[in-house]
Design a protein around this motif. Structure first.
Motif, PDB file in Angstrom:
ATOM      1  N   VAL A 125       0.841  -1.200   0.000  1.00 58.62           N
ATOM      2  CA  VAL A 125       0.000   0.000   0.000  1.00 58.62           C
ATOM      3  C   VAL A 125       0.876   1.251   0.000  1.00 58.62           C
ATOM      4  O   VAL A 125       0.625   2.205  -0.742  1.00 58.62           O
ATOM      5  N   GLU A 126       1.930   1.238   0.800  1.00 56.37           N
ATOM      6  CA  GLU A 126       2.872   2.361   0.846  1.00 56.37           C
ATOM      7  C   GLU A 126       3.483   2.603  -0.541  1.00 56.37           C
ATOM      8  O   GLU A 126       3.535   3.743  -1.013  1.00 56.37           O
ATOM      9  N   LEU A 127       3.933   1.552  -1.187  1.00 54.87           N
ATOM     10  CA  LEU A 127       4.544   1.688  -2.513  1.00 54.87           C
ATOM     11  C   LEU A 127       3.530   2.170  -3.553  1.00 54.87           C
ATOM     12  O   LEU A 127       3.846   3.030  -4.379  1.00 54.87           O
ATOM     13  N   LEU A 128       2.320   1.618  -3.512  1.00 56.79           N
ATOM     14  CA  LEU A 128       1.292   2.038  -4.466  1.00 56.79           C
ATOM     15  C   LEU A 128       0.919   3.507  -4.255  1.00 56.79           C
ATOM     16  O   LEU A 128       0.764   4.259  -5.232  1.00 56.79           O
ATOM     17  N   ASN A 129       0.804   3.924  -3.014  1.00 53.55           N
ATOM     18  CA  ASN A 129       0.511   5.332  -2.741  1.00 53.55           C
ATOM     19  C   ASN A 129       1.639   6.227  -3.236  1.00 53.55           C
ATOM     20  O   ASN A 129       1.406   7.253  -3.863  1.00 53.55           O
ATOM     21  N   ARG A 130       2.857   5.838  -2.940  1.00 55.90           N
ATOM     22  CA  ARG A 130       4.019   6.618  -3.367  1.00 55.90           C
ATOM     23  C   ARG A 130       4.146   6.657  -4.886  1.00 55.90           C
ATOM     24  O   ARG A 130       4.607   7.645  -5.452  1.00 55.90           O
ATOM     25  N   SER A 131       3.709   5.600  -5.547  1.00 53.40           N
ATOM     26  CA  SER A 131       3.838   5.537  -7.009  1.00 53.40           C
ATOM     27  C   SER A 131       2.946   6.552  -7.714  1.00 53.40           C
ATOM     28  O   SER A 131       3.145   6.839  -8.888  1.00 53.40           O
ATOM     29  N   GLN A 132       1.983   7.113  -6.992  1.00 55.47           N
ATOM     30  CA  GLN A 132       1.094   8.113  -7.574  1.00 55.47           C
ATOM     31  C   GLN A 132       1.744   9.495  -7.629  1.00 55.47           C
ATOM     32  O   GLN A 132       1.251  10.389  -8.304  1.00 55.47           O
ATOM     33  N   GLU A 133       2.835   9.650  -6.921  1.00 53.34           N
ATOM     34  CA  GLU A 133       3.577  10.915  -6.960  1.00 53.34           C
ATOM     35  C   GLU A 133       4.413  10.936  -8.232  1.00 53.34           C
ATOM     36  O   GLU A 133       5.175  10.000  -8.483  1.00 53.34           O
ATOM     37  N   PRO A 134       4.276  11.976  -9.047  1.00 53.26           N
ATOM     38  CA  PRO A 134       4.974  12.017 -10.341  1.00 53.26           C
ATOM     39  C   PRO A 134       6.494  11.853 -10.250  1.00 53.26           C
ATOM     40  O   PRO A 134       7.111  11.270 -11.126  1.00 53.26           O
ATOM     41  N   SER A 135       7.091  12.330  -9.177  1.00 50.72           N
ATOM     42  CA  SER A 135       8.553  12.271  -9.069  1.00 50.72           C
ATOM     43  C   SER A 135       9.055  11.064  -8.280  1.00 50.72           C
ATOM     44  O   SER A 135      10.227  10.996  -7.951  1.00 50.72           O
ATOM     45  N   SER A 136       8.170  10.111  -7.981  1.00 44.83           N
ATOM     46  CA  SER A 136       8.595   8.973  -7.168  1.00 44.83           C
ATOM     47  C   SER A 136       9.591   8.098  -7.917  1.00 44.83           C
ATOM     48  O   SER A 136       9.485   7.886  -9.118  1.00 44.83           O
ATOM     49  N   HIS A 137      10.570   7.633  -7.179  1.00 48.20           N
ATOM     50  CA  HIS A 137      11.606   6.751  -7.721  1.00 48.20           C
ATOM     51  C   HIS A 137      11.751   5.569  -6.766  1.00 48.20           C
ATOM     52  O   HIS A 137      11.658   5.721  -5.559  1.00 48.20           O
ATOM     53  N   PHE A 138      12.005   4.407  -7.327  1.00 46.13           N
ATOM     54  CA  PHE A 138      12.139   3.206  -6.508  1.00 46.13           C
ATOM     55  C   PHE A 138      13.495   2.570  -6.771  1.00 46.13           C
ATOM     56  O   PHE A 138      13.980   2.582  -7.903  1.00 46.13           O
ATOM     57  N   ALA A 139      14.064   2.013  -5.726  1.00 44.48           N
ATOM     58  CA  ALA A 139      15.394   1.401  -5.823  1.00 44.48           C
ATOM     59  C   ALA A 139      15.398   0.249  -6.822  1.00 44.48           C
ATOM     60  O   ALA A 139      14.416  -0.476  -6.947  1.00 44.48           O
ATOM     61  N   GLY A 140      16.507   0.110  -7.512  1.00 40.84           N
ATOM     62  CA  GLY A 140      16.669  -0.992  -8.455  1.00 40.84           C
ATOM     63  C   GLY A 140      17.342  -2.183  -7.787  1.00 40.84           C
ATOM     64  O   GLY A 140      17.192  -2.405  -6.586  1.00 40.84           O
ATOM     65  N   LEU A 141      18.108  -2.916  -8.556  1.00 34.51           N
ATOM     66  CA  LEU A 141      18.806  -4.091  -8.044  1.00 34.51           C
ATOM     67  C   LEU A 141      19.875  -3.686  -7.037  1.00 34.51           C
ATOM     68  O   LEU A 141      20.450  -2.609  -7.137  1.00 34.51           O
ATOM     69  N   SER A 142      20.169  -4.583  -6.123  1.00 29.62           N
ATOM     70  CA  SER A 142      21.255  -4.323  -5.183  1.00 29.62           C
ATOM     71  C   SER A 142      22.567  -4.261  -5.960  1.00 29.62           C
ATOM     72  O   SER A 142      22.678  -4.788  -7.070  1.00 29.62           O
ATOM     73  N   THR A 143      23.562  -3.632  -5.394  1.00 29.35           N
ATOM     74  CA  THR A 143      24.871  -3.519  -6.037  1.00 29.35           C
ATOM     75  C   THR A 143      25.433  -4.897  -6.356  1.00 29.35           C
ATOM     76  O   THR A 143      25.945  -5.135  -7.445  1.00 29.35           O
ATOM     77  N   GLN A 144      25.300  -5.816  -5.407  1.00 27.58           N
ATOM     78  CA  GLN A 144      25.826  -7.171  -5.585  1.00 27.58           C
ATOM     79  C   GLN A 144      25.107  -7.884  -6.732  1.00 27.58           C
ATOM     80  O   GLN A 144      25.743  -8.482  -7.588  1.00 27.58           O
TER      81      GLN A 144
END
Length: 178
Positions: A125-144
Motif C-alpha cells: 500500500v505504501e509503494l502504491l501510494n508513493r507511485s502516484q507521486e509524479p517524481s517517485s523513484h524506486f530502488a533498483g537491483l542491489s549492487t551485488q
C-alpha cells in the motif's frame, strides 16, 4: 474503491499459500502483493509494475520480519523476526526457523506468516501510494546483484535471468567461475 476490486475472486489467490500450494517457492504474501500491483498497473508497458514489485521484493529480502504486532491475536505468542535474504518461501521460513528455534510446522510459524503478510500488505500500500507521486523513484537491483547480472544477464553471457539476491544460494560471488 469500486470495480474491478469489489468483485475480485479473492479465494483464487489461496493457491499461493505455502509458497504456492506447499511447494516452498515464491512467498505467498509476495505473490498476492505482486498480483495486486498488476491490477493497479496492468498493460504491456510493465515498467512501473516491475519497479514496484522490485522495490517490494528487495525490501522483503533485506528487512527483519515480521514487524507487525497485532493488538489481538488468535494465539498470543512471541514471534521472533528474521531477515529472509530471499523471496523464496522455503529459504525465508528456514532462516526464520534458525532464528526462532521453532519448527516450520509450529503454531509460531503460522503466526509468523500471518504477521509477515500484514507487513507485506502495508509495504505494498505504501509503494502504491508513493507511485502516484509524479517524481517517485524506486530502488533498483542491489549492487551485488547488479554486478552478477552485468556479467551473466541479457547484455552479458545471457545464462541467468534473475533479480533476486545471488549470495543467498551462490557462495562464489566476487570470484565468478567463468
Amino acid at each position: 474503491v469500486g470495480e474491478p476490486y469489489r468483485s475480485f475472486p479473492l479465494e483464487m489467490m489461496r493457491y499461493g499459500e505455502g509458497g504456492v500450494s506447499g511447494w516452498g517457492s515464491l512467498c505467498g504474501a509476495l505473490n498476492g502483493a505482486a498480483a495486486v500491483i498488476g491490477l493497479v498497473y496492468p498493460g504491456k508497458d510493465g515498467s512501473r509494475r516491475s519497479e514496484l514489485i522490485g522495490a517490494l521484493f528487495s525490501w522483503y529480502e533485506q528487512t527483519k520480519l515480521p514487524q507487525f504486532r497485532p493488538a489481538q491475536t488468535v494465539a498470543p505468542m512471541e514471534v521472533p523476526a528474521s531477515v529472509a535474504k530471499s523471496v523464496l518461501c522455503h529459504l525465508s521460513v528456514n532462516r526464520w526457523c534458525e532464528a526462532s528455534r521453532c519448527d516450520a510446522f509450529s503454531p509460531e510459524k503460522r503466526e509468523r506468516c500471518r504477521r509477515l503478510t500484514a507487513d507485506v500488505v502495508l509495504k505494498t500500500v505504501e509503494l502504491l501510494n508513493r507511485s502516484q507521486e509524479p517524481s517517485s523513484h524506486f530502488a533498483g537491483l542491489s549492487t551485488q546483484t547488479n554486478s552478477c547480472v552485468t556479467c551473466h544477464g541479457k547484455a552479458g553471457r545471457a545464462d541467468v535471468m534473475v533479480k533476486m539476491r545471488c549470495d543467498t544460494c551462490h557462495t562464489h560471488l566476487g570470484k565468478c567461475p567463468e
